[in-house]
Design an enzyme around this catalytic site. Structure first.
Site, PDB file in Angstrom:
ATOM      1  CD  GLU A  88      35.679 -78.993  -9.475  1.00  0.00           C
ATOM      2  OE1 GLU A  88      36.207 -78.061 -10.137  1.00  0.00           O
ATOM      3  OE2 GLU A  88      36.217 -79.492  -8.454  1.00  0.00           O
ATOM      4  CG  HIS A 134      37.269 -76.341  -5.359  1.00  0.00           C
ATOM      5  ND1 HIS A 134      38.032 -75.315  -4.842  1.00  0.00           N
ATOM      6  CD2 HIS A 134      36.640 -76.920  -4.288  1.00  0.00           C
ATOM      7  CE1 HIS A 134      37.860 -75.248  -3.524  1.00  0.00           C
ATOM      8  NE2 HIS A 134      37.027 -76.221  -3.165  1.00  0.00           N
ATOM      9  CG  HIS A 166      41.958 -76.675  -0.153  1.00  0.00           C
ATOM     10  ND1 HIS A 166      41.998 -75.473  -0.836  1.00  0.00           N
ATOM     11  CD2 HIS A 166      40.649 -76.853   0.187  1.00  0.00           C
ATOM     12  CE1 HIS A 166      40.788 -74.953  -0.898  1.00  0.00           C
ATOM     13  NE2 HIS A 166      39.952 -75.780  -0.284  1.00  0.00           N
ATOM     14  CG  PHE A 215      33.950 -75.230   4.056  1.00  0.00           C
ATOM     15  CD1 PHE A 215      34.175 -76.199   3.103  1.00  0.00           C
ATOM     16  CD2 PHE A 215      34.323 -75.498   5.366  1.00  0.00           C
ATOM     17  CE1 PHE A 215      34.771 -77.409   3.418  1.00  0.00           C
ATOM     18  CE2 PHE A 215      34.929 -76.704   5.704  1.00  0.00           C
ATOM     19  CZ  PHE A 215      35.145 -77.663   4.728  1.00  0.00           C
ATOM     20  CE  LYS A 265      41.967 -76.484  -3.894  1.00  0.00           C
ATOM     21  NZ  LYS A 265      41.488 -76.009  -5.208  1.00  0.00           N
ATOM     22  CB  CYS A 302      37.832 -72.790  -0.599  1.00  0.00           C
ATOM     23  SG  CYS A 302      37.724 -73.701   0.949  1.00  0.00           S
TER      24      CYS A 302
END
Length: 401
Positions: A304, A293, A330, A389, A325, A152
């Site tokens: 986060e 993110h 995403h 990931f 997002k 990502c």
């Protein structure tokens, strides 16, 4: 070291195509997430996605993969806005491509594998590097070429790496960004098996992506592409290009922890953001906006947030942070590139885009997460985060030109 600026941008995503069109929809609080179309998703636990609207590609897929068609559409807009052309071989040799994608042409890869068993497949079409090949040929970019795949964080890494190529003097211009087209049976089934996708909102798709909300239950798959033209500042000025923003910081890190989960405290995210700010030599109180993110996963969002609070300290009280997002889903490897564009536009227009569906925050924070409605406020510097990931992290800092 040379300074790097943005002179062109292009986008195609679940909100449509064209930078101004998409940005207007985002600021207005519209969602591009709906029920899956294009294949039968009845047996899937997650049946919602952020898909590029019908008709946007206008038959481009007839001559290329969907993942490449998305990239080409966004790249044409970015190149056109920049006003750049490869006027001679020397200019072309000083201009390159850096593209990120987490999955590449996932559905086409599956089809190619099936074809190989039948004796009809074509392996070259399964290589992600072919995306950069098509873009280089389309725009006569004969300089450095990179295909980045860091989950990502791919799009953000592609842009940050391209900026460093220019800073080092190996190119004067780079077409950089990310592209992704993983909404297919194998993509949806794979992420569903990992229990990463939202499954609670199949009957109300626009509510499914809800970063920081206590009722979130996973991310929503999206697709699209975001492209930027990056240039050496002196070259951009010489040719009279419009400078949209400057890239002043780029930070990377790795968690070295787990294939899917970040460590407690999200130290990897903290170090990526810290490294971006250090390389920019920008004070914490000089950053007004963070494009998070923020995927809408139960663990990742709050970790986060914790990392941003830890990094910014007292300056966090004056910080706006939102997750776009919530409107697009995403976009995996393309997300960082699309969100980098949103960060530049936030600086340009002095507005932080909203976090949709943030009805009841799972935890309190001094940070303004721009719930539900866009926020007008001067923005001089914006940080864009991408955490992939496997613990691959990237942050990029833009400043007003």
């Amino acid at each position: 070291m040379r300074r790097v600026v943005v002179t062109g941008m292009g986008i195609v995503c679940p909100l449509g195509s064209g930078v101004e069109n998409v940005w207007g929809s985002l600021i207005a609080g519209q969602s591009g997430i709906g029920a899956i179309h294009g294949f039968n998703s009845t047996d899937l636990p997650s049946r919602v996605a952020g898909q590029v609207p019908y008709g946007v590609l206008q038959g481009q897929e007839a001559r290329t993969w969907r993942v490449s068609a998305l990239a080409l559409l966004a790249a044409r807009e970015a190149i056109a806005e920049s006003g750049w052309t490869a006027s001679n071989a020397e200019v072309g040799d000083r201009s390159g491509v850096s593209i990120g994608s987490g999955c590449g042409g996932l559905n086409q890869l599956y089809e190619s594998a099936a074809g190989l068993h039948a004796g009809t497949g074509a392996l070259p079409a399964a290589l992600m590097h072919t995306i950069t090949t098509e873009l280089a040929a389309e725009f006569h970019l004969g300089g450095p070429r990179r295909a980045v795949s860091t989950a990502c964080a791919s799009g953000t890494h592609a842009i940050g790496d391209a900026a460093r190529i220019i800073m080092a003097g190996d190119a004067d211009l780079m077409l950089a960004g990310g592209t992704e087209a993983a909404i297919c049976e194998i993509g949806m089934a794979g992420f569903a098996a990992a229990r990463a996708l939202s499954t609670r909102y199949n009957d109300s798709p626009s509510r499914a992506s809800r970063p920081w909300d206590r009722d979130r239950d996973g991310f929503v798959m999206g697709e699209g592409a975001g492209m930027m033209v990056l240039e050496d500042m002196d070259q951009a000025k010489r040719r009279g290009a419009s400078i949209l923003a400057e890239i002043v910081g780029y930070g990377m890190s790795g968690d070295a922890y787990h294939i899917a989960m970040p460590a407690e405290g999200h130290d990897g995210a903290f170090r990526a953001m810290r490294n971006a700010l250090r390389s920019a030599r920008v004070r914490l109180d000089q950053v007004q906006y963070v494009n998070a993110h923020g995927t809408s996963t139960p663990a990742g969002d709050d970790l986060e947030l914790e990392a941003v609070e830890r990094l910014f300290g007292d300056a966090a009280r004056h910080l706006m942070m939102s997750s776009t997002k919530s409107a697009t889903g995403h976009l995996l490897g393309a997300s960082g590139a699309v969100e980098a564009i949103f960060s530049v536009l936030a600086i340009r227009d002095g507005v932080a885009p909203p976090t949709l569906n943030l009805d009841n925050a799972s935890r309190t924070s001094v940070i303004d997460r721009v719930a539900l409605t866009a926020r007008q406020s001067p923005i001089n510097a914006a940080l864009s985060n991408s955490f992939g990931f496997g613990g691959t992290n990237a942050s990029i800092l833009f400043r007003a030109a």
